[in-house]
Design a protein around this motif. Structure first.
Motif: not given
Length: 96
Positions: A56-62, A64-68, A75-76, A80-82
């Motif tokens: 979901d975070a990768e999709l949000d980044f792709r 444009g919902k999240l900045s780099q 993601d980090h 780490a939790e995973a």
């Protein structure tokens, strides 16, 4: 022997071989007494949920919902939790 009898004998023999070969694999999945390991099931569910959060975070980044910077931080943390979940799964005792 007729062709049908040969075919049935072959299928029966194949079924017996498959059951014998897969027996240890089926027993390895089941804890003693046939009871499911609740902690393992809980951790596996947590692992799958964490993987979904990462996707979901990768999709949000792709999209444009999240900045780099935000994506990198999220993601980090998620990875780490995973890893912590995977480490805990590895530490569980193996049932025979």
């Amino acid at each position: 022997m007729s062709g049908v009898a040969v075919a049935l004998a072959t299928i029966l023999l194949l079924a017996v071989v498959i059951l014998m070969v897969s027996g240890p694999l089926r027993r390895a999945r089941r804890p003693p007494g046939g009871e499911p390991q609740p902690r393992l099931a809980e951790l596996q569910a947590a692992r799958e949920a964490k993987y979904r959060e990462i996707r979901d975070a990768e999709l949000d980044f792709r999209t444009g919902k999240l900045s780099q910077e935000d994506y990198d931080a999220i993601d980090h943390a998620l990875r780490a939790e995973a890893i912590a979940i995977l480490d805990e799964i590895e530490r569980l005792p193996v049932s025979d």
